[in-house]
Scaffold this active site. Sequence first.
Site, PDB file in Angstrom:
ATOM      1  N   ARG A   1       4.255  34.996 -10.283  1.00  0.00           N
ATOM      2  CA  ARG A   1       4.078  33.925  -9.303  1.00  0.00           C
ATOM      3  C   ARG A   1       4.191  34.472  -7.887  1.00  0.00           C
ATOM      4  NH1 ARG A   1       7.525  35.365  -6.677  1.00  0.00           N
ATOM      5  NH2 ARG A   1       9.781  35.125  -6.884  1.00  0.00           N
TER       6      ARG A   1
ATOM      7  N   ASP B   1      16.097  27.817  -3.996  1.00  0.00           N
ATOM      8  CA  ASP B   1      16.133  27.159  -5.305  1.00  0.00           C
ATOM      9  C   ASP B   1      17.549  27.163  -5.866  1.00  0.00           C
ATOM     10  OD1 ASP B   1      15.957  29.953  -5.656  1.00  0.00           O
ATOM     11  OD2 ASP B   1      14.902  29.782  -7.571  1.00  0.00           O
TER      12      ASP B   1
ATOM     13  N   SER C   1       7.733  38.405  -9.423  1.00  0.00           N
ATOM     14  CA  SER C   1       8.449  37.873 -10.579  1.00  0.00           C
ATOM     15  C   SER C   1       8.028  38.478 -11.905  1.00  0.00           C
ATOM     16  CB  SER C   1       8.296  36.343 -10.625  1.00  0.00           C
ATOM     17  OG  SER C   1       9.255  35.768 -11.444  1.00  0.00           O
ATOM     18  N   SER C   2       7.868  39.778 -11.942  1.00  0.00           N
ATOM     19  CA  SER C   2       7.553  40.438 -13.213  1.00  0.00           C
ATOM     20  C   SER C   2       8.697  40.305 -14.206  1.00  0.00           C
ATOM     21  CB  SER C   2       7.243  41.923 -12.976  1.00  0.00           C
ATOM     22  OG  SER C   2       8.340  42.584 -12.363  1.00  0.00           O
TER      23      SER C   2
ATOM     24  N   ASP D   1      11.238  30.809 -10.608  1.00  0.00           N
ATOM     25  CA  ASP D   1      10.291  31.726 -11.253  1.00  0.00           C
ATOM     26  C   ASP D   1       9.948  31.261 -12.659  1.00  0.00           C
ATOM     27  OD1 ASP D   1      10.761  33.080  -8.936  1.00  0.00           O
ATOM     28  OD2 ASP D   1      11.902  34.698  -9.854  1.00  0.00           O
TER      29      ASP D   1
ATOM     30  N   ASN E   1      14.554  46.000  -6.988  1.00  0.00           N
ATOM     31  CA  ASN E   1      14.989  45.335  -8.216  1.00  0.00           C
ATOM     32  C   ASN E   1      16.264  44.572  -7.894  1.00  0.00           C
ATOM     33  OD1 ASN E   1      16.215  44.690 -10.715  1.00  0.00           O
ATOM     34  ND2 ASN E   1      15.135  46.353 -11.734  1.00  0.00           N
ATOM     35  N   LYS E   2      16.160  43.240  -7.845  1.00  0.00           N
ATOM     36  CA  LYS E   2      17.294  42.448  -7.369  1.00  0.00           C
ATOM     37  C   LYS E   2      18.507  42.541  -8.278  1.00  0.00           C
ATOM     38  CE  LYS E   2      15.393  38.126  -9.250  1.00  0.00           C
ATOM     39  NZ  LYS E   2      14.745  36.842  -8.903  1.00  0.00           N
TER      40      LYS E   2
END
Length: 484
Positions: free
Chosen positions: A69, A78, A171-172, A216, A259-260
Amino acid sequence: MPSSGVSEDSYSVLSCFLEHGSQVVHRSMGILPLKKVTIINHFRLLKLKEMFNSKFGSTPKFYVRAPGRVNIIGEHIDYCGYSVLPMAVEQDMLIAVGPVKTQTLQLANTDPLYPDFSTTANNICIDKTQPLWHNYFLCGFKGIQEHFGLTQLPGMNCLVDGNIPPSSGLSSSSALVCCAGLVTLTVLGMRLSKVELAEICAKSERYIGTEGGGMDQSISFLAEEGTAKLIEFSPLRATDVKLPSGAVFVIANSCVEMNKAATSHFNVRVMECRLAAKVLAKHKGLQWDKVLRLEEVQSELGISLEEMLLVTEDALHAEPYSREEICKCLGISLEELRTQILSPNTQGELTFKLYQRAKHVYSEAARVLQFKQVCEAAPDNAVQLLGELMNQSHRSCRDMYECSCPELDQLVDICRKFGAKGSRLTGAGWGGCTVSLVPADTLSSFLASVHEAYYQGNMSRLAREKHSLFATKPGGGALVFLEA
């Protein structure tokens, strides 16, 4: 999803012959019409099937697809309880699946950078300290397992093929979680609504240690081709938002990977918003210990977002708060702060910026609603107005939320210079992609100019540009299909 005989709000195993794509077969309901399936490239599917057969010595029984997305506007809000405005992109995660009689879960990836993984289906352990690719699959798998309270699960062979650039803010990781949840549900032969699946997958992705909010996963399941969605929470629901016809959205990857789950940046922001909510609630005489999200403060007070900005100005100071000051404000001990409020990977933080984070969240939440209103009203200058809201969003992300980086700021400036009416970071930030609103009649020159200004001359960026700079339109959501 078909509208005749099958609920549009729930999933079942579908059967599509992708080469012809003229029919869908539901296991128990016979043949139903379906528009030609164009989401999955036929040659990509054939290659995946061949690789699956080579890897596991059998043919896949079904396939699952979940899209990435792009968040048009509404960043980092969110998990604070506020609405967001994303759309699904055409890039996706695709998994070929073969159930097996043993209780072994075998995972493989078409990308050799991601090693094979095998485990028992009944003893899933997710290592939060190492966000390895297979752990995202395990999140979705475990989420379905725990939702149904199952102790004995069948095994399966899975081959994953993704074309969402990793760590790009598209959003992988969540697409893989959603794909895995839908894979597991299908193997079990059970049904859930799209909303239920989205909520389960949002919750289960937190097994990896990221305190995300659910955007996501929601758009991955609830997306529909041709429309963006306003995603609202508590309860979860999605409303179509028709985007202006005279402009397109262009994604540009900064080529800085983030990478969060691998750092504390994301969770620190979540905790700062949580602390801001509690301090604001205490300031206004609310039951602060029950408050977790900034939206709850607004809801309890019954005032507008603009008024919440004034409350923030009055109640919070711009200087960072020490742990000791927060404890004094709330009347709690350092141990209570550490163990009862903070997440494990933020317990070592010494200071927190509450004012800046709250200001961003309340102003960004207002921009989302303004964006939707402009789309609905469709004035002659809609593209200009929407672009300015996107520009405001980026400034707030950069200055108040501090989730940008020099490369993202450079890329945003380049996009605006060459004709974008609005440009902003998208996704968690600290790297990843920008999204820009570009007049349709200038798209070709815009792409050429951005290519020359940002990618050409930088070999690392140029090598990745094929998947880094592209126009996109709203895509469809997750689905399951069989090969006829």
